[in-house]
Design a protein around this motif. Structure first.
Motif, PDB file in Angstrom:
ATOM      1  N   LYS A   2      37.599  32.464  27.464  1.00  0.00           N
ATOM      2  CA  LYS A   2      38.233  33.176  28.562  1.00  0.00           C
ATOM      3  C   LYS A   2      38.030  32.488  30.019  1.00  0.00           C
ATOM      4  O   LYS A   2      37.291  31.990  30.404  1.00  0.00           O
ATOM      5  N   ILE A   3      39.222  32.488  30.709  1.00  0.00           N
ATOM      6  CA  ILE A   3      39.523  31.955  31.628  1.00  0.00           C
ATOM      7  C   ILE A   3      39.876  32.885  33.000  1.00  0.00           C
ATOM      8  O   ILE A   3      40.882  33.294  32.947  1.00  0.00           O
ATOM      9  N   LEU A   4      39.271  32.921  34.002  1.00  0.00           N
ATOM     10  CA  LEU A   4      39.641  33.643  35.100  1.00  0.00           C
ATOM     11  C   LEU A   4      40.502  32.833  35.968  1.00  0.00           C
ATOM     12  O   LEU A   4      40.671  31.645  36.151  1.00  0.00           O
ATOM     13  N   THR A   5      41.767  33.448  36.284  1.00  0.00           N
ATOM     14  CA  THR A   5      42.857  32.668  37.038  1.00  0.00           C
ATOM     15  C   THR A   5      43.185  33.599  38.274  1.00  0.00           C
ATOM     16  O   THR A   5      42.956  34.810  38.260  1.00  0.00           O
ATOM     17  N   GLY A   6      43.985  32.873  39.120  1.00  0.00           N
ATOM     18  CA  GLY A   6      44.647  33.578  40.238  1.00  0.00           C
ATOM     19  C   GLY A   6      45.165  32.383  41.139  1.00  0.00           C
ATOM     20  O   GLY A   6      45.117  31.309  40.971  1.00  0.00           O
ATOM     21  N   GLY A   7      45.454  33.010  42.478  1.00  0.00           N
ATOM     22  CA  GLY A   7      45.695  32.091  43.590  1.00  0.00           C
ATOM     23  C   GLY A   7      45.594  32.733  44.771  1.00  0.00           C
ATOM     24  O   GLY A   7      45.722  33.665  45.019  1.00  0.00           O
ATOM     25  N   ILE A   8      45.035  31.914  45.792  1.00  0.00           N
ATOM     26  CA  ILE A   8      45.184  32.478  47.282  1.00  0.00           C
ATOM     27  C   ILE A   8      45.723  30.965  48.134  1.00  0.00           C
ATOM     28  O   ILE A   8      45.207  29.911  48.028  1.00  0.00           O
ATOM     29  N   TYR A   9      46.885  31.136  48.489  1.00  0.00           N
ATOM     30  CA  TYR A   9      48.045  30.133  48.834  1.00  0.00           C
ATOM     31  C   TYR A   9      48.218  30.361  50.326  1.00  0.00           C
ATOM     32  O   TYR A   9      48.918  31.136  50.624  1.00  0.00           O
ATOM     33  N   HIS A  10      47.563  29.567  51.110  1.00  0.00           N
ATOM     34  CA  HIS A  10      48.334  29.627  52.592  1.00  0.00           C
ATOM     35  C   HIS A  10      48.069  28.261  53.336  1.00  0.00           C
ATOM     36  O   HIS A  10      47.103  27.576  53.267  1.00  0.00           O
ATOM     37  N   GLU A  11      49.318  27.689  53.885  1.00  0.00           N
ATOM     38  CA  GLU A  11      49.110  26.482  54.780  1.00  0.00           C
ATOM     39  C   GLU A  11      49.200  27.072  56.075  1.00  0.00           C
ATOM     40  O   GLU A  11      50.264  27.778  56.740  1.00  0.00           O
ATOM     41  N   SER A  12      47.958  26.711  56.835  1.00  0.00           N
ATOM     42  CA  SER A  12      47.807  27.325  57.997  1.00  0.00           C
ATOM     43  C   SER A  12      48.151  26.230  59.243  1.00  0.00           C
ATOM     44  O   SER A  12      47.628  25.352  59.607  1.00  0.00           O
ATOM     45  N   HIS A  13      48.749  26.926  60.301  1.00  0.00           N
ATOM     46  CA  HIS A  13      49.324  25.937  61.312  1.00  0.00           C
ATOM     47  C   HIS A  13      48.340  26.453  62.617  1.00  0.00           C
ATOM     48  O   HIS A  13      48.238  27.494  63.024  1.00  0.00           O
ATOM     49  N   SER A  14      47.490  25.507  62.889  1.00  0.00           N
ATOM     50  CA  SER A  14      46.247  25.835  64.082  1.00  0.00           C
ATOM     51  C   SER A  14      46.743  26.202  65.372  1.00  0.00           C
ATOM     52  O   SER A  14      46.009  27.057  66.127  1.00  0.00           O
ATOM     53  N   PHE A  15      48.013  26.002  65.932  1.00  0.00           N
ATOM     54  CA  PHE A  15      48.691  25.865  66.898  1.00  0.00           C
ATOM     55  C   PHE A  15      49.467  27.381  66.987  1.00  0.00           C
ATOM     56  O   PHE A  15      50.368  27.652  67.880  1.00  0.00           O
ATOM     57  N   ALA A  24      50.488  39.769  56.143  1.00  0.00           N
ATOM     58  CA  ALA A  24      51.088  38.717  55.986  1.00  0.00           C
ATOM     59  C   ALA A  24      51.329  38.330  54.436  1.00  0.00           C
ATOM     60  O   ALA A  24      52.247  37.890  54.203  1.00  0.00           O
ATOM     61  N   PHE A  25      50.190  38.669  53.868  1.00  0.00           N
ATOM     62  CA  PHE A  25      50.471  38.153  52.350  1.00  0.00           C
ATOM     63  C   PHE A  25      50.955  39.273  51.733  1.00  0.00           C
ATOM     64  O   PHE A  25      52.162  39.032  50.599  1.00  0.00           O
ATOM     65  N   LYS A  26      50.824  40.633  52.143  1.00  0.00           N
ATOM     66  CA  LYS A  26      51.543  41.675  51.566  1.00  0.00           C
ATOM     67  C   LYS A  26      53.041  41.807  51.567  1.00  0.00           C
ATOM     68  O   LYS A  26      53.714  41.939  50.735  1.00  0.00           O
ATOM     69  N   LYS A  27      53.436  41.220  52.844  1.00  0.00           N
ATOM     70  CA  LYS A  27      54.728  40.977  53.013  1.00  0.00           C
ATOM     71  C   LYS A  27      55.546  40.000  52.202  1.00  0.00           C
ATOM     72  O   LYS A  27      56.921  40.047  51.972  1.00  0.00           O
ATOM     73  N   VAL A  28      54.925  39.055  51.498  1.00  0.00           N
ATOM     74  CA  VAL A  28      55.373  38.067  50.687  1.00  0.00           C
ATOM     75  C   VAL A  28      55.222  38.313  49.345  1.00  0.00           C
ATOM     76  O   VAL A  28      55.831  38.570  48.468  1.00  0.00           O
ATOM     77  N   LEU A  29      53.890  38.153  48.840  1.00  0.00           N
ATOM     78  CA  LEU A  29      53.461  38.208  47.543  1.00  0.00           C
ATOM     79  C   LEU A  29      52.051  38.371  47.583  1.00  0.00           C
ATOM     80  O   LEU A  29      51.350  37.540  47.602  1.00  0.00           O
ATOM     81  N   SER A  64      43.083  37.642  38.104  1.00  0.00           N
ATOM     82  CA  SER A  64      42.347  38.257  39.300  1.00  0.00           C
ATOM     83  C   SER A  64      43.253  38.688  40.555  1.00  0.00           C
ATOM     84  O   SER A  64      43.569  40.034  40.613  1.00  0.00           O
ATOM     85  N   LEU A  65      44.022  37.817  41.181  1.00  0.00           N
ATOM     86  CA  LEU A  65      44.841  38.219  42.211  1.00  0.00           C
ATOM     87  C   LEU A  65      45.855  37.289  42.324  1.00  0.00           C
ATOM     88  O   LEU A  65      45.764  35.801  42.068  1.00  0.00           O
ATOM     89  N   TRP A  66      47.145  37.377  42.959  1.00  0.00           N
ATOM     90  CA  TRP A  66      47.946  36.134  43.440  1.00  0.00           C
ATOM     91  C   TRP A  66      48.500  36.362  45.019  1.00  0.00           C
ATOM     92  O   TRP A  66      49.117  37.295  45.108  1.00  0.00           O
ATOM     93  N   ALA A  67      47.984  35.929  45.732  1.00  0.00           N
ATOM     94  CA  ALA A  67      48.173  35.998  47.270  1.00  0.00           C
ATOM     95  C   ALA A  67      48.713  34.703  47.552  1.00  0.00           C
ATOM     96  O   ALA A  67      48.384  33.904  47.754  1.00  0.00           O
ATOM     97  N   TRP A  68      49.834  34.983  48.058  1.00  0.00           N
ATOM     98  CA  TRP A  68      50.952  34.004  48.886  1.00  0.00           C
ATOM     99  C   TRP A  68      51.299  34.432  49.998  1.00  0.00           C
ATOM    100  O   TRP A  68      52.187  35.415  50.077  1.00  0.00           O
ATOM    101  N   GLY A  69      51.091  33.485  51.056  1.00  0.00           N
ATOM    102  CA  GLY A  69      51.844  33.964  52.407  1.00  0.00           C
ATOM    103  C   GLY A  69      52.468  32.599  53.041  1.00  0.00           C
ATOM    104  O   GLY A  69      52.124  31.617  52.924  1.00  0.00           O
ATOM    105  N   VAL A  70      53.685  33.079  53.670  1.00  0.00           N
ATOM    106  CA  VAL A  70      54.334  32.017  54.405  1.00  0.00           C
ATOM    107  C   VAL A  70      53.602  31.312  55.672  1.00  0.00           C
ATOM    108  O   VAL A  70      52.699  32.110  56.052  1.00  0.00           O
TER     109      VAL A  70
END
Length: 486
Positions: A2-15, A24-29, A64-70
């Protein structure tokens, strides 16, 4: 198994001044549980690769979840804790879990941790103990020691534009299964040349990145080498681990891993001058586009690269097209206020309003536009083609305004231009247009390069400017080329 799987994906712009919260995640995926498998099966995504791996190697996926934000600003602390909490709850509810297979970006910055991805992995270790963890990372990852310490293996993309998520997901699944079965003992070697590269110079179909990827693939053919990642890094995350990385995974052979990681990293450094961009000015680019016999001419708005965290409302190229009297062009601008005004006016009606330049001071001033509303839509479309194939996108309400031949596509939600369906969904055939301005550095090429008559990269101002000296870094390690002398 049994393998737990998912994704939390965000490229963050510090400025960026846009905080990344849960909306922000709900608006995308943002998908939880079985929905992440149902919605992402047969798409161009890491999850599709994980699913393929489960079918090939015979294990059970526990989603588990798939959270993807622009890309936007740093992730809100409460939001990240909430997302990690969903993963932990899934782990607790599943019974015995043999391993974790997860998708991260590698350039997340969070309020509670500059190294957001390292923080996520360390959190996984706290609740999952020493079970094997294998993750995928984006090519723009700023890979850190914390990521290496808390994962058993890391597999990065080989392509930009990113079209190999499925393959990398399946590769990661294979490494995890072999680890659980005791067939390999993965160890990782990380090298980071002292440099920063901008996104438009990380295009993997041409040198210098093409050469470095070739070296990685050659190393992967050597005995004992499991995987090699060459990451270009993300230049707009103000973090100590900023910049390129070479990561070699071997089967319990640290010496071999270090050898290849150092060889490729040294070549990265030798090619540092080749990573310096040489772009046309806004005025030069528009003049060239108007005078071109090829069509469509793609103007890549490098300074307002939505995928790198910009607002998508820059007006520099639009203003120049108007000033130079372009008679036929398409420009996409994220501007909820303008959308509202267009919707209120209605299709077929004239509008006189300001467009763009409303999020910050970096992307130009609002432009006075007079034109006719030709279309209003819900902004929903499904990607078709090599990038994000099968994934549904939502731009919010979308309006098209024709201003003396310049078609301005106004969206409520910014959307990177990585698919032709974005324009087709609002009645525009990109193949038939003379000039198309796209707020992107490289990702647009997956869809637009096959139809482009000419591509011009534009040295436009903005939060994804190719001029790194324009940014006031405070957390990066020094010295780093090209910011410092060597």
């Amino acid at each position: 198994m049994k393998i737990l799987t998912g994704g939390i994906y965000h490229e963050s712009h510090s400025f960026s001044n846009v905080v990344t919260d849960i909306d922000a995640f709900k608006k995308v995926l943002l998908l939880e549980g079985d929905e992440s498998i149902e919605r992402l099966r047969n798409t161009t995504s890491e999850m599709a690769g994980f699913i393929r791996g489960a079918e090939r190697f015979g294990f059970e996926l526990v989603p588990s979840l798939w959270a993807w934000g622009v890309s936007t600003g740093p992730v809100q602390a409460e939001t990240l804790e909430h997302l990690i909490g969903i993963v932990e709850q899934s782990y607790d509810n599943a019974g015995k879990i043999d391993g974790i297979l997860f998708a991260l970006h590698g350039a997340m910055v969070a309020e509670q941790a500059l190294d957001g991805d390292g923080y996520i992995l360390s959190s996984f270790r706290k609740f999952a103990g020493d079970i094997p963890i294998v993750v995928t990372l984006d090519l723009h990852a700023n890979i850190s020691e914390a990521m290496v310490e808390n994962a058993d293996a890391i597999v990065g993309y080989d392509t930009y534009p990113h079209i190999d998520q499925v393959e990398r997901g399946e590769e990661a699944a294979g490494i995890l299964v072999r680890t659980i079965r005791g067939e390999i003992i993965p160890v990782m070697s990380l090298e980071k040349p002292s440099m920063i590269t901008v996104p438009n110079m990380q295009f993997t179909d041409v040198n210098p990145m093409k050469e470095l990827l070739s070296l990685a693939w050659e190393a992967e053919r050597q005995v004992g080498v499991v995987s090699v990642t060459v990451a270009g890094g993300f230049a707009y995350s103000d973090v100590p681990e900023i910049g390129p990385s070479v990561l070699v995974v071997t089967d319990n052979d640290m010496e071999t891993g270090r050898k290849y990681a150092r060889q490729i990293a040294e070549r990265f450094w030798e090619l540092r001058d080749d990573f310096l961009p040489h772009l046309a000015s806004v005025e030069e680019a528009v003049t060239q586009a108007i005078g071109s016999d090829a069509s469509p001419v793609i103007l890549a708005d490098v300074g307002d690269n939505i995928g790198a965290g910009t607002p998508g409302d820059s007006t520099f190229i639009l203003q120049e097209l108007i000033d130079q009297g372009a008679s036929s062009a398409v420009v996409i601008v994220a501007d909820p206020q303008a959308v509202e005004a267009a919707v209120e006016a209605g299709v077929g009606c004239q509008v006189d309003f300001t467009v763009g330049g409303k999020c910050d001071e970096f992307h130009g001033s609002p432009i006075r536009v007079r034109g006719r509303v030709t279309l209003i839509s819900d902004g929903v479309f499904q990607n078709r083609g090599p990038m994000r194939d099968g994934i549904t996108e939502r731009m919010g309400r979308t309006a098209v305004v024709d201003a003396s031949g310049i078609k301005i596509v106004l969206t409520e939600i910014k959307m990177p231009p990585w698919n032709l369906e974005q324009l087709r969904s609002v009645g525009i055939s990109p193949e038939r247009e003379a000039i198309i301005a796209l707020k992107s550095a490289v990702a647009f090429r997956a869809a637009y390069e096959p139809i482009a008559g000419e591509i011009i990269e534009v040295n436009s101002p903005g939060l994804s400017s190719a001029d790194l000296a324009a940014f006031s870094y405070s957390n990066i390690r020094r010295p780093l080329y090209p910011l410092d002398d060597f």
